[in-house]
Each structure stands twice: as C-alpha cells, then as structure tokens.
Design an enzyme around this catalytic site. Structure first.
Site, PDB file in Angstrom:
ATOM      1  CG  HIS A  31      -1.910   0.966   1.396  1.00 43.37           C
ATOM      2  ND1 HIS A  31      -1.664   2.277   1.741  1.00 43.37           N
ATOM      3  CD2 HIS A  31      -3.254   0.875   1.233  1.00 43.37           C
ATOM      4  CE1 HIS A  31      -2.810   2.943   1.781  1.00 43.37           C
ATOM      5  NE2 HIS A  31      -3.789   2.117   1.479  1.00 43.37           N
ATOM      6  CG  ASP A  74       0.624  -2.551   6.028  1.00 44.00           C
ATOM      7  OD1 ASP A  74      -0.311  -2.585   6.858  1.00 44.00           O
ATOM      8  OD2 ASP A  74       0.548  -1.932   4.953  1.00 44.00           O
ATOM      9  CD  GLN A  96      -6.943  -4.609   3.626  1.00 41.30           C
ATOM     10  OE1 GLN A  96      -7.939  -5.308   3.810  1.00 41.30           O
ATOM     11  NE2 GLN A  96      -7.042  -3.303   3.415  1.00 41.30           N
ATOM     12  CE  LYS A 131      -7.622  -0.299   5.995  1.00 41.70           C
ATOM     13  NZ  LYS A 131      -8.107   0.306   4.770  1.00 41.70           N
ATOM     14  CB  CYS A 174      -3.562   3.107  -1.695  1.00 43.72           C
ATOM     15  SG  CYS A 174      -4.599   4.496  -1.312  1.00 43.72           S
TER      16      CYS A 174
HETATM   17  N1  PLP Z   1      -1.761  -0.819   4.591  1.00 45.47           N
HETATM   18  C1  PLP Z   1      -2.707  -1.515   3.953  1.00 45.47           C
HETATM   19  C2  PLP Z   1      -2.378  -2.877   3.419  1.00 45.47           C
HETATM   20  C3  PLP Z   1      -3.976  -0.978   3.777  1.00 45.47           C
HETATM   21  O1  PLP Z   1      -4.914  -1.679   3.148  1.00 45.47           O
HETATM   22  C4  PLP Z   1      -4.239   0.311   4.285  1.00 45.47           C
HETATM   23  C5  PLP Z   1      -5.545   0.931   4.050  1.00 45.47           C
HETATM   24  O2  PLP Z   1      -6.255   0.587   3.137  1.00 45.47           O
HETATM   25  C6  PLP Z   1      -3.224   0.986   4.962  1.00 45.47           C
HETATM   26  C7  PLP Z   1      -1.995   0.393   5.098  1.00 45.47           C
HETATM   27  C8  PLP Z   1      -3.471   2.337   5.545  1.00 45.47           C
HETATM   28  O3  PLP Z   1      -4.424   2.240   6.539  1.00 45.47           O
HETATM   29  P1  PLP Z   1      -5.095   3.556   7.182  1.00 45.47           P
HETATM   30  O4  PLP Z   1      -5.644   4.334   6.042  1.00 45.47           O
HETATM   31  O5  PLP Z   1      -6.127   3.012   8.094  1.00 45.47           O
HETATM   32  O6  PLP Z   1      -4.015   4.284   7.886  1.00 45.47           O
END
Ligand code: PLP
Length: 551
Positions: A124, A200, A203, A226, A364
């Site tokens: 992401h 990370d 998900q 999430k 993203c």
């Molecule tokens: N990492 C992953 C794999 C994500 O799917 C997301 C959000 O879609 C993020 C990071 C960022 O999360 P947040 O927008 O809640 O900070």
C-alpha cells in the site's frame, strides 16, 4: 463467555447500518477500505462521551482517572489481541499510516547513508511513501523483492538482503489483490540478519487472529476501522527491546517526563510515542471492538469468508469479457477484476446503481498495477457479514453490465466518422422521465452509444482537461453556429457528453453561454448519484465547450 460457532446472519444482525431502511438492499463489498461497525462499538463511543469524557492526566480528578484507567485497560486488551509480551509494546496511533510514518521516521533516524530498506511491489502507498521520504532525508536506498507482473516473489527475498539491509517492511496482506504472503517463509529468510522486520497488518488483522510472537516480527501495524472498529485509532506493536532504542517522532504533551527550556526527558514506554491527546473515544470503542472479536469464532469466520471468496472467483472467472487479477488461493478476501474493453469506472457506477458498493481505481497500490500492466480495477472485498446472496447479486449485476456493454458495442458497429454525431433523437424528457436512478443511468449509457468512435480526434491537443477518463472534444463554427464532435472510452462519459452536446450542438454562442447546463446536471439527479470524478468530467467538458465558443 463461551465461543459459539459462527452464524453469518447472527453476525450481520449486530451491525445496525444494515438495518436502516435506506440500506436494506445494500450489498457492501468495500470492506478492504473500511468495515461497518457493530452496535457495541457505536455504543462505546457514545458511552465514553456520556460517562467518562475527560483528558488522561494521571493525577487528576475522578473523570480523568477513569479515562486514564480505560486507556491502559484497552492497551492491555490490545496486547492480548496481538499476543504482545507486555502492554508496554503497544502504542496507540491514528492508524496503520501513522504507525508506518512513525517507524519510517524513528527507525531511519539511527541509520547511516547507504543503508538499505527492503519493500515489495505489493505494498500500500502507506508502506512505500514514508520510506521514500525517510530515504531522501537520510540518504538511504530502497530495494524491492523481485516480482512477476507486480506480484512479489517472496521466496526470493534473500536476493535483496545484504550487509546494509536495516529494515524490511512488508505487507501481511494486500489490499489490492488480497494476496497474503507466507510470513513463516519470510521469517526463515530473515534469520541471521541484523535488521528490523515490520509487518503491515492493516488487512491481515481483519481476517486472522494476530500473534506477533508466533510471527516473530519486530513491529506490526494495524487500523481498527478495518476490523469492525472505529476510524481514527490504530495499533503499533513494537518489540520492547526495539522500541526502547528508538527516538520519539513527535514532541508534545503526554510523551514527556520533564521539560526544560532547552532539553526534555521523555516518558517511558510506550507513552513517549504518544504525543498529544489521543482519540480517547476511539480507544474506548477499540476496547469494545476487541471484546466483540474475542467473542467470535474467528476460525469459522475466516472459513465463511473463504467460501464466499472461492464462489466470487469462480463466478467472475466464468464471465467472458472480464480480466481477473486476483487469485482465490492465499487471499484474505479480495476479488480484483476489470472489463477487458472499456472503463472500469463505468462498471462501478453500474453496480452503484444496484446499491452494490465496490471500489474502482488503483487502491493505493499504483506500483503494483503499473507493473501488472493494468489500469484501474474493480475491487470487491469481503467481510464476515457478507452472504452468498451478496456474492450472487454482484455476479448477476456484472453479467448484466457485460451483456448491455456487448449489445451497445455491436450496435455501434465500429463506425468511424469525422462528422458530428446525430444527437437529434435524444430527448431530455425521456431521460428525465426515468424514475429510478438505475433506469436513468441505463438511458444515459444508451445515449453514450450515439457518440461514435473517432480515432482521428484522439490527439493530445483535443483532450478535455480536468476529466479523469480520457476524453477528446473538437469544435468548428459555421455561419455563427457551433458544432462539436466527441470521443471517450468511458460509456458514462460518452453519455454525459451526449447529454451536453444535444443541448449545444448547432446553436449560437449566446444561446450556449446562457443555458444553465450545470443546473440541468443537478436537476437530473446526476450530481447526487455520479462519483466526484464523473461530475468533474461533466463540468470539465462544459467548461471546455464554453471556452471554445468564447474564443
Ligand atoms: N496498509 C494496507 C495494506 C492498507 O490496506 C491500508 C488501508 O487501506 C493501509 C496500510 C493504511 O491504513 P489507514 O488508512 O487506516 O491508515
């Protein structure tokens, strides 16, 4: 509370949004973006403001003590949720993005020019951009795991590890494809290297119980929204020995022990990483979320999601005219696909017309889609409250769209003129007379069919500026009247152009300038139902028409 086996219907009934009259038919398949919230979480937010609202200064009044105790209680709960060794290893933050920024700042402060950070193409943007910023600031190098069409070959991680590797920050599950890497395999390859491993889990945490000790990572990040929790609160897990050696990334109240005029002493772990007032109501609601999840049979929840995912992939793969980018294996709950011809946004709008919420775009994950040679994709992402009926509704709606698209394409017959399109048959009353949005949208798509393909006008000079989909407009004036020709790959944009051109083509400048076409757009309900990008496209085209007749 004893664990019961999982019932998707009973689970869904805990989420009040689905019981609201306007949402009775909603098929919500945008869970990778954010999940809906159970009543217990919504209640916990209100409960905090009703009964406990105060800032958390330890030696203060009754309410403040209560709020402080709540925060530390939820921290202990979160340590249990992650299986961290101690609550000192749990930092509250705004979400995965903030946690990754914290790590990129604080970990990289200690690195030397030429040190390396390993990432993958499936990350992401939140797990790419903060490292790029830190790399630029500190003179560090980014390295990427080898990939095939954007999909990382995690078993080749060893090829990019070396004596200068200091940080490996990798996805625990992709939001764009659902792909869940084999974390045990990654751990094996990292053995023997002196580096920090960041997972990370934005998900992952929504679909599997997290055990940071079993994973063996140094850091892990996730966002409550999430996994059925509130927005604005997330967790950073850091192994205590790692956190203890890191500089804070933000200064302010709460993170200090003692402040002097020129120097300060920082608070102990984990508070030194929590400057300022946290989302206290968010933390209270996170506590309710963690309790809610603890009561669920998460293995059965995941099995239900996997059943839906298999059916979704099977159904999509059987539809001709679609390109499927995701795979059902090692997938947390995402189907990513796109029409082979035309614009994925058109399909998304079509689904929205049936109250099916999916997402279209690059999710993203631009480096991934670019490497895959793919444009925007439609993403349907699952949660445990989804049902087989949801999946079937999506498959039927996509099949209907493809059929309509096919019939429009064969009706267009590949004609290719320089000349203007004949728009005389388009009657505004007919469009306005369509009662439901779905019918109006279908009519608009039909109107789009009046715009023939015109490869000759597809030149950079004719591009409609400000329109997200590629769109081309040409114009000529004859005897004081203005004539236009238009082309685009998007059927919706073509439909909008047909609407506009039917109102201006062959008219005089004064008439075109005084017609309230933006008002017409609103009156037809298009402003309300179309996405911002399509609305912007309409207004960009209108502006270009106005500019052309004013020249
Ligand atoms: N990492 C992953 C794999 C994500 O799917 C997301 C959000 O879609 C993020 C990071 C960022 O999360 P947040 O927008 O809640 O900070």
């Amino acid at each position: 509370m004893t664990r019961s086996s999982f019932s998707p219907e009973a689970f869904r009934s805990r989420f009040p949004l689905f019981a609201q009259p306007e949402n009775r038919d909603l098929v919500y398949l945008d869970n990778a973006a954010t999940t809906q919230k159970p009543a217990v979480v919504i209640d916990a937010l209100a409960e905090f403001y009703l009964h406990s609202n105060a800032n958390t200064h330890r030696s203060s009044h009754r309410l403040a003590r209560r709020a402080t105790a709540m925060v530390e209680r939820v921290r202990a709960q979160a340590a249990g949720f992650l299986n961290a060794a101690s609550p000192r290893e749990v930092v509250f933050c705004r979400g995965a993005t903030e946690a990754l920024n914290l790590l990129a700042f604080s970990l990289c402060e200690e690195l030397e020019r030429g040190d390396e950070i390993v990432l993958s193409t499936i990350e992401h943007h939140a797990n790419i951009v903060p490292w790029q910023m830190a790399a630029a600031r500190r003179g560090l190098n980014l390295r990427y795991i080898p990939h095939t069409a954007g999909v990382p070959q995690f078993d080749r991680l060893g090829e990019v590890l070396g004596p200068r590797t200091r940080i490996v920050s990798l996805s625990g599950g992709s939001n764009a494809l659902g792909l869940r890497p084999d974390l045990a395999g990654i751990r094996r390859q990292l053995r023997g290297y002196n580096l920090r491993w960041v997972v990370d889990a934005a998900q992952l945490a929504a679909h599997e119980p997290i055990d940071v000790q079993a994973i063996g990572c140094d850091f892990l990040v996730c966002s409550a929204h999430k996994f059925y929790g509130p927005t604005g609160i997330g967790l950073l897990y850091g192994r205590e020995a790692c956190l203890a050696g890191m500089v804070p990334w933000q200064g302010g109240g709460e993170m200090i022990a003692e402040v002097g005029l020129y120097q300060s002493q920082y608070a102990g772990l984990p508070h030194r990483f929590e400057a300022g007032t946290s989302s206290l109501a968010g933390i209270a609601a996170l506590g309710a979320t963690l309790e809610f999840l603890r009561e669920q049979d998460r293995t059965a929840m995941a099995a239900h999601e996997q059943g839906l995912l298999a059916r979704l992939h099977e159904g999509i793969a059987a539809l001709p005219g679609l390109r499927l980018l995701s795979q059902p294996q090692h997938n947390l709950g995402v189907a990513a696909f796109a029409p082979e011809a035309g614009d994925a946004s058109d399909l998304m709008h079509w689904l929205d017309g049936r109250d099916i919420a999916v997402r279209v775009g690059s999710h993203c994950a631009q480096p991934l889609l670019r490497a895959a040679g793919s444009g925007p994709t439609v993403r349907a992402s699952l949660a445990a409250y989804n049902s087989y009926a949801d999946v079937e509704a999506l498959l039927v709606a996509v099949a209907d769209y493809l059929q309509l698209d096919q019939s429009l394409a064969s009706a267009a017959g590949g004609t290719c003129h320089w000349s203007r399109d004949s728009l005389g048959a388009l009657q505004l009353e007919r469009l306005a007379a369509q009662r439901s949005w779905q019918d109006r949208y279908r009519e608009l798509l039909r109107w789009g069919k009046s715009i023939s393909a015109k490869p000759e006008i597809r030149l950079p000079a004719n591009l409609v500026r400000g329109c997200e989909a590629d769109a081309w407009l040409v114009h000529r004036e004859e005897g004081g009247r203005h004539y236009f020709a238009f082309d685009s790959d998007s059927r919706v944009v073509k439909g909008l152009a047909a609407l506009l051109l039917s109102q201006v083509d062959g008219r005089e400048a004064g008439e075109i300038r005084t017609r309230d076409l933006a008002g017409l757009f609103r009156e037809l309900g298009l402003a309300r139902h179309l996405s911002e990008s399509r609305s912007n496209g309409f207004h960009a085209l209108l502006q270009q028409i106005q500019a052309l007749v004013s020249d």
